[in-house]
Design a protein around this motif. Structure first.
Motif, short mmCIF file in Angstrom:
data_model
loop_
_atom_site.label_atom_id
_atom_site.label_comp_id
_atom_site.label_asym_id
_atom_site.label_seq_id
_atom_site.Cartn_x
_atom_site.Cartn_y
_atom_site.Cartn_z
N LEU A 1 -1.28 1.69 15.79
CA LEU A 1 -0.75 1.52 14.38
C LEU A 1 0.51 2.70 13.83
O LEU A 1 0.15 3.73 14.38
CB LEU A 1 -1.34 1.52 12.99
CG LEU A 1 -1.85 -0.01 12.99
CD1 LEU A 1 -3.27 0.43 11.49
CD2 LEU A 1 -1.44 -0.92 13.18
N SER A 2 2.14 1.78 14.28
CA SER A 2 2.85 3.50 13.54
C SER A 2 2.95 4.13 12.30
O SER A 2 1.92 3.41 11.33
CB SER A 2 4.21 2.09 14.61
OG SER A 2 4.55 1.66 12.51
N ASP A 3 2.97 5.00 12.21
CA ASP A 3 3.24 5.46 10.77
C ASP A 3 3.28 4.55 9.76
O ASP A 3 2.45 4.74 8.70
CB ASP A 3 3.67 6.83 10.60
CG ASP A 3 3.45 7.95 11.34
OD1 ASP A 3 2.02 8.09 11.66
OD2 ASP A 3 3.79 8.90 12.15
N ALA A 4 4.05 3.90 9.81
CA ALA A 4 4.58 2.93 8.97
C ALA A 4 3.36 1.70 8.12
O ALA A 4 3.74 1.09 7.14
CB ALA A 4 6.44 2.12 9.28
N GLN A 5 3.07 1.26 9.29
CA GLN A 5 2.18 0.01 9.24
C GLN A 5 1.02 0.35 8.63
O GLN A 5 0.52 0.00 7.93
CB GLN A 5 1.60 0.16 10.91
CG GLN A 5 3.08 -1.05 11.50
CD GLN A 5 2.72 -1.80 12.80
OE1 GLN A 5 2.54 -0.93 13.94
NE2 GLN A 5 2.55 -2.83 13.42
N ARG A 6 0.43 1.77 9.49
CA ARG A 6 -0.88 2.99 8.40
C ARG A 6 -0.45 2.62 6.93
O ARG A 6 -1.29 2.38 6.28
CB ARG A 6 -0.55 3.94 9.21
CG ARG A 6 -1.58 3.62 10.55
CD ARG A 6 -2.03 5.10 10.93
NE ARG A 6 -3.11 6.07 10.27
CZ ARG A 6 -3.86 5.45 10.93
NH1 ARG A 6 -4.40 4.67 11.47
NH2 ARG A 6 -5.28 5.78 10.06
N SER A 7 0.45 2.97 6.39
CA SER A 7 1.22 3.31 5.81
C SER A 7 1.12 1.99 4.50
O SER A 7 0.53 1.39 3.50
CB SER A 7 2.05 4.00 4.97
OG SER A 7 2.81 4.17 3.67
N THR A 8 1.88 0.90 5.03
CA THR A 8 1.53 -0.65 4.35
C THR A 8 0.28 -1.15 4.31
O THR A 8 0.00 -1.57 3.10
CB THR A 8 2.83 -1.55 5.19
OG1 THR A 8 4.13 -0.81 5.19
CG2 THR A 8 3.16 -2.78 4.69
N ILE A 9 -0.46 -0.68 5.35
CA ILE A 9 -1.54 -1.73 5.55
C ILE A 9 -2.37 -1.34 4.41
O ILE A 9 -3.69 -2.07 3.97
CB ILE A 9 -2.30 -2.14 6.93
CG1 ILE A 9 -1.31 -2.80 7.82
CG2 ILE A 9 -3.52 -2.65 6.82
CD1 ILE A 9 -1.83 -2.99 9.26
#
Length: 72
Positions: free
Chosen positions: A13-21
């Motif tokens: 996961l990208s950092d943005a995906q990790r943050s959102t999820i």
């Protein structure tokens, strides 16, 4: 609640995906869902759910649900 994306085992996961999820899982956890319930809802492994929650800044509850009473 927002839908979490379907992820393949080992998918990065990208950092943005990790943050959102992670933020979404944290919201659910804070409403009383257990880590196992989050796994069942999302299809993610326990390790992935725990890591995402940790990254989101969770304070984990004690394990085992309601307290158990000793007899005898």
């Amino acid at each position: 609640m927002a839908k979490t994306p379907d992820l393949k085992r080992g998918q990065r996961l990208s950092d943005a995906q990790r943050s959102t999820i992670g933020a979404e899982l944290l919201k659910r956890y804070e409403t009383g869902k257990s880590v196992r319930e989050l796994c069942a809802e999302t299809g993610y492994s326990i390790g992935r759910v725990r890591r995402l929650l940790e990254d989101a800044g969770v304070t984990f509850r004690a394990r085992g649900g309601a307290g158990r009473r000793r007899t005898g």
